[in-house]
Design an enzyme around this catalytic site. Structure first.
Site, PDB file in Angstrom:
ATOM      1  N   CYS A 192      -3.162   6.864   9.461  1.00  0.00           N
ATOM      2  CA  CYS A 192      -2.445   5.650   9.840  1.00  0.00           C
ATOM      3  C   CYS A 192      -2.326   5.577  11.354  1.00  0.00           C
ATOM      4  O   CYS A 192      -1.757   6.459  11.983  1.00  0.00           O
ATOM      5  CB  CYS A 192      -1.053   5.596   9.227  1.00  0.00           C
ATOM      6  SG  CYS A 192      -0.225   4.052   9.666  1.00  0.00           S
ATOM      7  N   ILE A 220     -12.895   3.490   4.824  1.00  0.00           N
ATOM      8  CA  ILE A 220     -12.225   3.915   6.036  1.00  0.00           C
ATOM      9  C   ILE A 220     -10.859   3.236   6.173  1.00  0.00           C
ATOM     10  O   ILE A 220     -10.634   2.169   5.629  1.00  0.00           O
ATOM     11  CB  ILE A 220     -13.065   3.584   7.308  1.00  0.00           C
ATOM     12  CG1 ILE A 220     -13.353   2.096   7.403  1.00  0.00           C
ATOM     13  CG2 ILE A 220     -14.354   4.385   7.305  1.00  0.00           C
ATOM     14  CD1 ILE A 220     -14.019   1.637   8.691  1.00  0.00           C
ATOM     15  N   ASN A 221      -9.991   3.893   6.897  1.00  0.00           N
ATOM     16  CA  ASN A 221      -8.775   3.244   7.346  1.00  0.00           C
ATOM     17  C   ASN A 221      -9.143   2.331   8.520  1.00  0.00           C
ATOM     18  O   ASN A 221     -10.317   2.124   8.792  1.00  0.00           O
ATOM     19  CB  ASN A 221      -7.739   4.292   7.766  1.00  0.00           C
ATOM     20  CG  ASN A 221      -6.314   3.797   7.525  1.00  0.00           C
ATOM     21  OD1 ASN A 221      -5.999   2.643   7.782  1.00  0.00           O
ATOM     22  ND2 ASN A 221      -5.455   4.666   7.032  1.00  0.00           N
ATOM     23  N   ASN A 247      -0.395   6.519  -2.341  1.00  0.00           N
ATOM     24  CA  ASN A 247      -0.709   6.802  -0.943  1.00  0.00           C
ATOM     25  C   ASN A 247       0.438   7.600  -0.313  1.00  0.00           C
ATOM     26  O   ASN A 247       1.581   7.155  -0.294  1.00  0.00           O
ATOM     27  CB  ASN A 247      -0.928   5.454  -0.222  1.00  0.00           C
ATOM     28  CG  ASN A 247      -1.499   5.603   1.170  1.00  0.00           C
ATOM     29  OD1 ASN A 247      -0.760   5.774   2.127  1.00  0.00           O
ATOM     30  ND2 ASN A 247      -2.808   5.542   1.277  1.00  0.00           N
ATOM     31  N   THR A 296      -7.657  -6.384   3.218  1.00  0.00           N
ATOM     32  CA  THR A 296      -7.357  -7.658   3.880  1.00  0.00           C
ATOM     33  C   THR A 296      -7.699  -8.887   3.046  1.00  0.00           C
ATOM     34  O   THR A 296      -6.988  -9.899   3.100  1.00  0.00           O
ATOM     35  CB  THR A 296      -8.129  -7.694   5.216  1.00  0.00           C
ATOM     36  OG1 THR A 296      -7.752  -6.549   5.978  1.00  0.00           O
ATOM     37  CG2 THR A 296      -7.822  -8.945   6.010  1.00  0.00           C
TER      38      THR A 296
HETATM   39  C1  LIG Z   1      -1.382  -4.966   6.380  1.00  0.00           C
HETATM   40  C2  LIG Z   1      -2.070  -3.669   6.113  1.00  0.00           C
HETATM   41  C3  LIG Z   1      -1.331  -2.551   5.745  1.00  0.00           C
HETATM   42  C4  LIG Z   1      -1.943  -1.340   5.468  1.00  0.00           C
HETATM   43  N1  LIG Z   1      -1.190  -0.271   5.091  1.00  0.00           N
HETATM   44  C5  LIG Z   1      -1.797   0.898   4.746  1.00  0.00           C
HETATM   45  C6  LIG Z   1      -1.053   1.995   4.238  1.00  0.00           C
HETATM   46  O1  LIG Z   1       0.163   1.911   4.075  1.00  0.00           O
HETATM   47  N2  LIG Z   1      -1.713   3.132   3.919  1.00  0.00           N
HETATM   48  C7  LIG Z   1      -3.069   3.250   4.079  1.00  0.00           C
HETATM   49  O2  LIG Z   1      -3.633   4.295   3.772  1.00  0.00           O
HETATM   50  N3  LIG Z   1      -3.807   2.223   4.540  1.00  0.00           N
HETATM   51  C8  LIG Z   1      -3.205   1.052   4.879  1.00  0.00           C
HETATM   52  N4  LIG Z   1      -3.974   0.001   5.326  1.00  0.00           N
HETATM   53  C9  LIG Z   1      -5.431   0.157   5.453  1.00  0.00           C
HETATM   54  C10 LIG Z   1      -6.147  -0.400   4.220  1.00  0.00           C
HETATM   55  O3  LIG Z   1      -5.765   0.300   3.057  1.00  0.00           O
HETATM   56  C11 LIG Z   1      -7.667  -0.328   4.393  1.00  0.00           C
HETATM   57  O4  LIG Z   1      -8.050   1.018   4.569  1.00  0.00           O
HETATM   58  C12 LIG Z   1      -8.148  -1.106   5.601  1.00  0.00           C
HETATM   59  O5  LIG Z   1      -7.396  -2.281   5.759  1.00  0.00           O
HETATM   60  C13 LIG Z   1      -9.635  -1.475   5.524  1.00  0.00           C
HETATM   61  O6  LIG Z   1      -9.918  -2.299   4.425  1.00  0.00           O
HETATM   62  P1  LIG Z   1      -9.989  -3.920   4.522  1.00  0.00           P
HETATM   63  O7  LIG Z   1     -10.889  -4.244   5.658  1.00  0.00           O
HETATM   64  O8  LIG Z   1     -10.490  -4.350   3.192  1.00  0.00           O
HETATM   65  O9  LIG Z   1      -8.595  -4.378   4.780  1.00  0.00           O
HETATM   66  C14 LIG Z   1      -3.349  -1.230   5.598  1.00  0.00           C
HETATM   67  C15 LIG Z   1      -4.100  -2.344   5.977  1.00  0.00           C
HETATM   68  C16 LIG Z   1      -3.490  -3.562   6.221  1.00  0.00           C
HETATM   69  C17 LIG Z   1      -4.339  -4.743   6.619  1.00  0.00           C
END
Ligand SMILES: Cc1cc2nc3c(=O)[nH]c(=O)nc-3n(C[C@H](O)[C@H](O)[C@H](O)COP(=O)(O)O)c2cc1C
Ligand SMILES: Cc1cc2nc3c(=O)[nH]c(=O)nc-3n(C[C@H](O)[C@H](O)[C@H](O)COP(=O)(O)OP(=O)(O)OC[C@H]3O[C@@H](n4cnc5c(N)ncnc54)[C@H](O)[C@@H]3O)c2cc1C
Ligand SMILES: Cc1cc2nc3c(=O)[nH]c(=O)nc-3n(C[C@H](O)[C@H](O)[C@H](O)COP(=O)(O)OP(=O)(O)OC[C@H]3O[C@@H](n4cnc5c(N)ncnc54)[C@H](O)[C@@H]3O)c2cc1C
Ligand SMILES: Cc1cc2nc3c(=O)[nH]c(=O)nc-3n(C[C@H](O)[C@H](O)[C@H](O)COP(=O)(O)O)c2cc1C
Ligand code: FES
Ligand code: FES
Lengths: 312, 256, 312, 256
Positions: free
Chosen positions: C130, C191-192, C99, C266
């Site tokens: 982000c 999605i982010n 990433n 998550t």
């Molecule tokens: C604690 C945390 C840190 C994250 N850090 C990043 C990151 O460094 N780079 C990125 O592209 N997405 C980051 N994300 C987003 C996740 O990769 C993901 O896109 C987003 O959480 C949705 O998926 P989920 O609902 O399964 O968590 C982060 C999410 C969380 C919860």
């Protein structure tokens, strides 16, 4: 002077609690459960120039801490709303905010013009953010210039204050808010639903006949709070906040980020008595927080502290 | 219509994934019409929405009523874990039920499919107590999910059809109906839409009432989630709401 | 041929399950719990040219069916990641997706260029979405032209395929997807997080020190499904889907709307064994649905049925 | 570290909104260090995240351990409704606890504030069993929320301070410490950040260990939610993670 009373353009509210548009019909069903005069105001269901049947069913589906709806603006049309629904609401001592919808500018202008002349309509809510109608609608809610022009056009014909309801499905909510402010809006209501989808596990097909729908309920509360927090810092208009409100604490949260009043949507389906319950619970919350009037809490989340634009 | 925390008296799995649930509370005082339903909030918080469940049997004497439900998704799975003594947030009674206007000596045909069978039980009890002669035709997927056969038999002739033939005649209720050629003045039905549709085509000879299911938001007529077209205006703006105008409609009234 | 194997640009996946970036660190902690070689791939934490401490704490908060985070891209910097983290990951037989983050185009270009030369980095994921860094970032994720230019610049220097991670905080997700496709992206990840906020009940102040944070978890699943559903119909690139995935059924849902693989974020915090559990559960799900290979389900939600761009 | 469904043996409110919870399971075999914590998933679904709770007492003989928690928000309120026989999804043991390296005859000072008191109980037991002389200074808001006074008294001298003076001396633990002038070789503390900060300023004479709280995501070191600056590099990139490097740190190591 009540601890909950709030004055907003066109609206003298006994308290900041009102059912959100589309989640309370035209009040008839809930009027059998409690006296609607206890409410701060009522936001009635979206009205279009002509009657609409809306989308095929299923029209609702459940998600984690949320629900999707794609009603598709079903309503009896301008004439039906004025002649029977608004007439019936005259028996209650409660301000009415009429939700105005349409596909093209002329629709909005026509509905706004006629609605605003009805004696118990105290304000309009321009629904430029309904995610469930295919034609046109989207641009009104996502392109600042288009929203500004529509607001202007409606303001010209409306004889009551105009609130514009913002969609959360945008890159820049502040730009949208500024645009409608520039268009002459008297207030902002936010947020409408996020666009979402959910599937039948077996077939993999979308559950909603309309495929996509509007996400509401507690799941969207953090998005609503964030957007109001941002808009409250950049726009001077009063904000009626909504999105996932279920309790008196939720109301305090929305007031804290800068809203002047709130609307309760989905929660009415879960507990039809939720609005009177919240109204009942609020004074105790104020006591616990050590404030006399709810607006003392307004904007306390914001970087520069309070935002007491509107007073009781 | 009221909202009440009712107490579970009895809760048992009576067939594969089919549960009988009896709850008590003063809300039962308002229950009279068979075919009405209640709207249940199963968990605190999640799942978010209420679940519509039919009233299967009313017991005014004990201020209790019975529901019969199938464990399906999140809500009913959670419901199935509740124990006697636990309380349940119940909104009801909701909607319009089956009319019970037949006279003593007249004949009623009650046709139920799967989890549409329960509301017919209270209906049958009320008809029988008026002296109406009742015949039941109940369809199930397979024998392991069939329920209340004895209860219905005690009220009147009861024919069973299962899709796989493991109980009663093999096939659908409509197959059974064609075969038996039952005599009746009015019919009453509750079950999946396909069954109701087939019925309306099969039973063209008499008055009928059908009970519909639709996904609901409010359950009280306010959200317009559960709207159907009327057959008199199948593509226009005329509509009924399943929750408040129904769930029971006259056969032929609503576009299925 | 396994029932779960999937081929994507630069990636030969044993199965479509990978931990999402930022939710798995650099794998070290989870490697003590299970063998990382069982995973389809690993999306490692965002890397910037120089080490970053990130935001002040609190950095996480809980919401209804969701959580907010504002970590602020804490990471040991390009050199640290390459020398210790990626080195340590070499013991596992699992593709790595790195990433790539930054504040200005040069940051992305620098990280991409060096990262893509590391032997166990099989693909890059451009993090243009982000929500938790104040400088610049936003424009990359919300303005199609800016995203396209960035994609182009990175593609020029990268020796491995480039996936671009889309933000859901936009008015038009399809426009964003088309832009990065035009910029030469090899795939899309989406999605982010949605931008949200939650408050301390007593003080009314935002819980996160950063005030706003990214909303993730089951609450956002309907938004993620809807966006992938839309993008899959308009863009030919393979999509790695994410947003609220917790179970094998969730994975099937994402594949159904058109994703070719998925990432789990998550849910790793709730159950650190969730990825291997899902991988274990999937074949039974496929049996129940009567399919041999998971990609037979791909795109079954879409209006024109299947979308079998990428095969096993 | 493992994840296990553990069974509740005992669950009781032992002071106002303070609960003692004992659970059993093989995971206890891995527990040794006082000050480690577990990460508990309270509900199915909601609330979403796990809740960090300290290990208050380890009972290897019965494969059980005790936690003491305060009913605060969603998670702990739901936790307080669980009954003996119910199971609980527990991840642990997590983090690094207090070092127990004092020798027989040495003196330890244990200072706890409010809901920071529990981990000191297992620590005290382990120190006492090594022959260390232990003094406790425990601070509470008011008498109604004080707990485990007898248990601590059985292990060593125990001073109590309450903010409102309803029990022990009136004031904070630091007031009590200044007043009593207790002799010790090392101190160990757990409580709110303000208390730890005041302690670091008050107790400059000896080695100390403090246990920190921070909002957590993963609890195992992967998400970087719980990061603190080091005092050696207070504004730079050096950091510790409370969940995996802590929660116990040497006094003076971390920026409070
Ligand atoms: C604690 C945390 C840190 C994250 N850090 C990043 C990151 O460094 N780079 C990125 O592209 N997405 C980051 N994300 C987003 C996740 O990769 C993901 O896109 C987003 O959480 C949705 O998926 P989920 O609902 O399964 O968590 C982060 C999410 C969380 C919860
Ligand atoms: C008037 C009426 C009476 C009913 N009576 C009974 C009964 O007596 N016994 C019984 O077992 N079932 C009955 N149902 C169906 C019952 O409501 C659903 O099986 C139940 O809502 C499924 O919930 P779930 O959480 O298990 O499923 P999920 O799939 O998790 O539910 C998700 C959402 O979809 C809705 N939903 C799912 N299936 C249906 C359905 N068939 N009809 C309406 N909404 C649905 C749920 O209410 C919920 O909002 C009735 C439905 C209606 C409309
Ligand atoms: C290492 C460690 C050990 C702990 N040991 C104990 C103990 O033995 N007994 C006890 O009563 N409490 C202890 N706590 C605090 C306990 O974790 C919180 O009181 C609890 O998480 C609150 O959850 P809730 O659902 O009641 O509150 P909510 O406010 O609903 O929680 C919302 C979110 O905030 C987090 N949160 C809220 N307060 C805290 C807090 N003080 N610290 C960390 N996260 C918080 C929750 O974990 C959750 O993610 C400990 C915390 C840590 C970090
Ligand atoms: C079933 C349903 C119908 C709705 N219809 C309308 C509508 O007609 N006009 C409108 O402006 N908003 C409509 N909304 C949006 C709500 O007014 C509100 O903005 C949104 O649901 C968020 O609030 P909530 O989370 O409290 O429901 C509708 C929402 C729901 C759930
Ligand atoms: S469910 Fe709301 S109108 Fe019928
Ligand atoms: S809580 Fe995730 S790193 Fe500490």
């Amino acid at each position: 002077m009540s601890r909950l009373s709030i004055h907003l353009p066109g609206l003298q509210l006994k308290n900041p609690i009102m059912p959100a548009s589309g989640c309370f019909g035209f009040g008839q069903e809930y009027s059998r459960l409690y006296d609607l005069s206890c409410l701060g105001a009522i936001m009635i269901k979206a009205t279009t120039p002509l009657p609409r049947f809306g989308n095929p069913t299923p029209r609702v589906a459940e998600t984690s801490s949320g629900m999707l709806n794609a009603i598709g603006l079903q309503n009896p049309g301008l004439e039906g709303v004025i002649e029977s629904e608004l007439e019936r609401l005259k028996q209650f001592d409660v301000p009415i905010i009429a939700n105005v919808a349409g596909s093209v500018t002329e629709d909005y202008v026509q509905v706004a013009k006629e609605m605003s002349t009805v004696s118990n309509v105290n304000a309009l809510e321009l629904n430029i953010s309904c995610p469930n109608v295919k034609t046109g609608g989207i641009a009104f809610g996502t392109i600042p210039e288009v929203a500004m022009e529509l607001t202007k056009a409606v303001k010209e014909v409306s004889s009551v204050p105009v609130y514009v309801k913002l969609s959360p499905n945008v890159s820049d909510i502040v730009a949208m808010a500024k645009a409608v402010e520039q268009g002459g809006a008297d207030g902002i209501t936010m947020i409408n639903t996020l666009i979402g989808m959910t599937l039948d596990e077996k077939t993999g097909l979308p559950i909603l006949a309309n495929k996509t729908g509007g996400l509401s309920g507690p799941a969207i509360k953090p998005v609503a709070l964030r957007m109001i927090y941002e808009v409250a810092q950049h726009v001077d208009l009063p904000i009626i906040g909504m999105g996932g409100i279920q309790s008196a604490q939720d109301v305090i949260d929305f007031i804290s980020v800068g809203a002047s009043a709130v609307a309760v949507g989905t929660a009415n389906f879960i507990d039809p008595f939720v609005c009177p319950t919240i109204i009942h619970d609020l004074p105790e919350k104020l006591d616990a927080l050590g404030v006399q009037h709810i607006l003392e809490l307004q904007g306390r989340s914001l970087p520069n502290g309070k935002r007491a634009t509107y007073s009781a | 219509m009221r909202k009440e925390w009712m107490t579970i008296r009895y809760h048992q799995e009576i067939a594969h994934n089919i549960y009988e649930l009896e709850v008590e509370g003063t809300l039962v005082q308002d229950m009279n019409s068979p075919g009405q339903f209640v709207h249940i909030k199963v968990g605190e918080g999640e799942p978010l929405l209420r679940r519509p469940i039919s009233i299967a049997s009313i017991n005014h004497h004990d201020e209790a009523f019975t529901m019969i439900y199938r464990k399906e998704g999140r809500g009913t799975t959670l419901l199935s874990t509740k124990k006697p003594g636990d309380t349940l947030d119940v909104l009801g009674p909701l909607g319009h039920g089956f009319p019970v206007h037949l006279e003593k000596g007249q004949k009623a045909l009650l046709i139920g499919g799967g989890i549409g069978v329960p509301p017919l039980y209270e209906l049958s009890k009320q008809l029988v107590s008026k002296g109406v002669e009742v015949t039941h035709v109940l369809g199930f997927q397979t024998s392991s999910v069939a329920f209340y056969l004895k209860e219905f038999s005690l009220l009147g002739t009861t024919h069973i059809a299962t899709v796989d033939g493991t109980l009663g005649s093999k096939g659908f209720v409509t197959d059974c109906l064609r075969e038996k050629n039952i005599d009746y003045d009015e019919y009453y039905s509750c079950g999946p839409k396909v069954m109701l549709k087939a019925l309306e085509e099969t039973l063209t000879t008499a008055n009928g009432y059908i009970s519909l299911e639709e996904r609901m938001g409010c359950g009280i007529g306010a959200c317009f989630a559960c709207v159907c077209h009327r057959q008199s205006d199948p593509t226009g703006n005329a509509y009924v709401k399943v929750c408040s105008d129904g769930p029971v409609f006259k056969a032929g009234e609503v576009v299925l």
